[in-house]
Design an enzyme around this catalytic site. Structure first.
Site, short mmCIF file in Angstrom:
data_model
loop_
_atom_site.label_atom_id
_atom_site.label_comp_id
_atom_site.label_asym_id
_atom_site.label_seq_id
_atom_site.Cartn_x
_atom_site.Cartn_y
_atom_site.Cartn_z
N ASP A 1 1.68 4.09 -6.66
CA ASP A 1 2.11 2.89 -5.94
C ASP A 1 0.86 2.09 -5.58
OD1 ASP A 1 1.14 4.71 -4.09
OD2 ASP A 1 2.52 4.11 -2.51
N ASP B 1 -1.19 1.68 -3.08
CA ASP B 1 -2.40 2.27 -2.50
C ASP B 1 -2.68 3.66 -3.04
OD1 ASP B 1 -0.38 3.66 -1.16
OD2 ASP B 1 -1.50 3.76 0.71
N ASP C 1 -1.17 6.57 -2.94
CA ASP C 1 -0.93 7.84 -2.25
C ASP C 1 0.34 8.51 -2.77
OD1 ASP C 1 0.97 6.20 -1.09
OD2 ASP C 1 0.46 6.71 0.99
N SER D 1 0.96 -0.08 1.08
CA SER D 1 1.45 0.94 0.18
C SER D 1 2.34 0.36 -0.92
CB SER D 1 2.18 2.03 0.99
OG SER D 1 2.44 3.17 0.22
#
Length: 447
Positions: free
Chosen positions: A241, A243, A245, A104
């Site tokens: 960010d 990833d 999400d 992440s």
């Protein structure tokens, strides 16, 4: 050792904490646990595997694929895609299991692994515990035709972008937008989706090299986006960010728009469109008091949960609510996604600007963000934070002084010997003074 799975899968320093043998073992254990509970009954099992562009994702992906295929699971490799895209495609492609490799918003040396069930939701704690309990077990693997086969997915990006566009209620024509993809998983998807939605798009943080993910860019480092928005005279900036999400935003003047403000804007937009289930938003205890007061004034209920998008999602599913999120920018729109989706959130925030005919800085005025001070008090006995009479008395006195214009939150860290002291107040000075006083009490009472 503590529990291997955290609130967002297994995460650590790649090739040190999160090794190829561990990831392969986790994949084998996941396949075995799901198989034994009947998830694969009557058909040949299929898993989809995606990753963000971290260098370590390449060898960890190979380990996941080896673990699953050696367990008799066919594997469809999605390549580099956002976490919410993998969750969506797990369900869309009728796969039995989805696997995402990402840490992440963490720096490039870290990585992580998380699993999704066939509906695209993260596995429940009970299943994760069963997977963890089976690590390292001796077993009888399949041979011959029983082993899994591995294929590359074709058109995964297009399929996901088409899904995103199908949710946007209006054209974004006329908007100039800067998007910062954190040199991460949305580097292809986000610009493509925004352009096809009608926006004029300027990109930064879209040149991943495996090592520059989240480095001075993205939702954790908004300075570059603020500069680019002002330089290009853009109407707004959108930041994901690593990833994708999460989503944070920047106004035309360069002011940061956090997750609470985004939720407030979208909650009102959804309610006006008759799409806010039970007129309710789910948020965590860390959401700013200003957000809660704004929702109260608008007649929208707020359900509070512990910190973590996992807990937000659980409360949404249990209560039949469709919208929730976190101050950090995890925003969950259950009508369109099974997890936080930063690209989806950005599209709908821009759509709200179009539908209301107002710039982003005006839309943010729906709430007044109260000054918030957070102090981490280290090396204390966090287990006594909820039972210390001295601390309880100090908190009660502080809450009485703050009244309705502030609040106090004392929260033990989930992973470190530390207690977090958060204070909101009408002024920065008052918040800082109260927080420092309470941090001193924590140090004295729990040290």
């Amino acid at each position: 050792m503590g529990r291997l799975f955290g609130t967002d899968g297994v995460r650590g320093l790649a090739n040190r904490d999160l090794t190829a043998p561990l990831v392969m073992d986790l994949s084998v254990a996941a396949a075995r646990v799901l198989g034994e509970q009947g998830a694969f009954k009557g058909h040949r099992p299929l898993a989809v595997v995606g990753r963000d562009p971290r260098a370590s994702g390449e060898f960890l992906e190979a380990a996941v694929v080896a673990g699953l295929a050696s367990s008799g699971v066919d594997v469809l490799r999605l390549g580099v895609l956002p976490t919410p895209a993998v969750a969506h495609l797990t369900h869309q492609l009728d796969a039995d299991l989805g696997v995402m490799l990402s840490a992440s918003h963490n720096p490039a040396p870290d990585n992580g692994i998380k699993f999704f069930d066939r509906s695209g939701h993260k596995l429940p704690d009970e299943l994760e515990d069963r997977i963890e309990a089976r690590l390292g077990e001796v077993w009888d693997p399949p041979t011959g035709a029983g082993v899994g086969r591995v294929r590359e997915a074709h058109g995964a990006v297009e399929q996901y972008v088409a899904h995103l566009l199908s949710t946007v209620p209006v054209s974004l024509d006329g908007l100039r937008v800067v998007v910062d993809c954190a040199n991460g998983a949305s580097s292809d998807v986000a610009p493509e989706a925004l352009r096809r939605a009608g926006a004029e798009v300027i990109t930064i943080g879209t040149a991943p090299d495996g090592l520059n993910i989240n480095s001075g860019c993205g939702s954790t480092h908004l300075e570059a986006l603020q500069h680019a928005v002002r330089e290009h005279g853009a109407d707004a900036g959108i930041a994901n960010d690593g990833d994708a999400d999460r989503c944070l935003a920047v106004t035309a003047s360069g002011e940061i728009v956090d997750g609470d403000q985004i939720m407030a804007i979208l909650a009102l937009d959804l309610r006006e469109a008759g799409a806010l289930a039970a007129d309710t938003v789910v948020a965590t205890v860390m959401s700013n008091l200003g957000f809660k007061l704004a929702m109260r004034d608008a007649g929208i209920n707020v359900v509070e949960t512990a910190v973590g998008d996992r807990y937000v999602l659980e409360a949404m599913k249990e209560g039949g609510f469709g919208f929730g999120g976190e101050q950090s920018g995890h925003v969950i729109m259950l009508d369109h996604a099974t997890t936080g989706d930063g690209v989806l959130t950005g599209l709908h925030l821009l759509a709200a600007m179009i539908r209301r005919g107002r710039p982003l800085d005006e839309l943010t005025k729906v709430m007044t963000r109260l000054p918030q001070v957070l102090i981490n008090v280290k090396d204390v006995d966090k287990n006594r934070a909820k039972t210390s009479p001295e601390l309880a008395a100090a908190v009660s006195a502080a809450e009485a002084d703050l009244g309705d214009t502030g609040r106090v939150l004392i929260r033990p860290s989930g992973t470190e010997p530390m207690v977090r002291v958060m204070v909101e107040a009408a002024s920065e000075t008052q918040a800082q003074t109260v927080a420092e006083h309470l941090a001193g009490v924590v140090k004295t009472a729990l040290g």
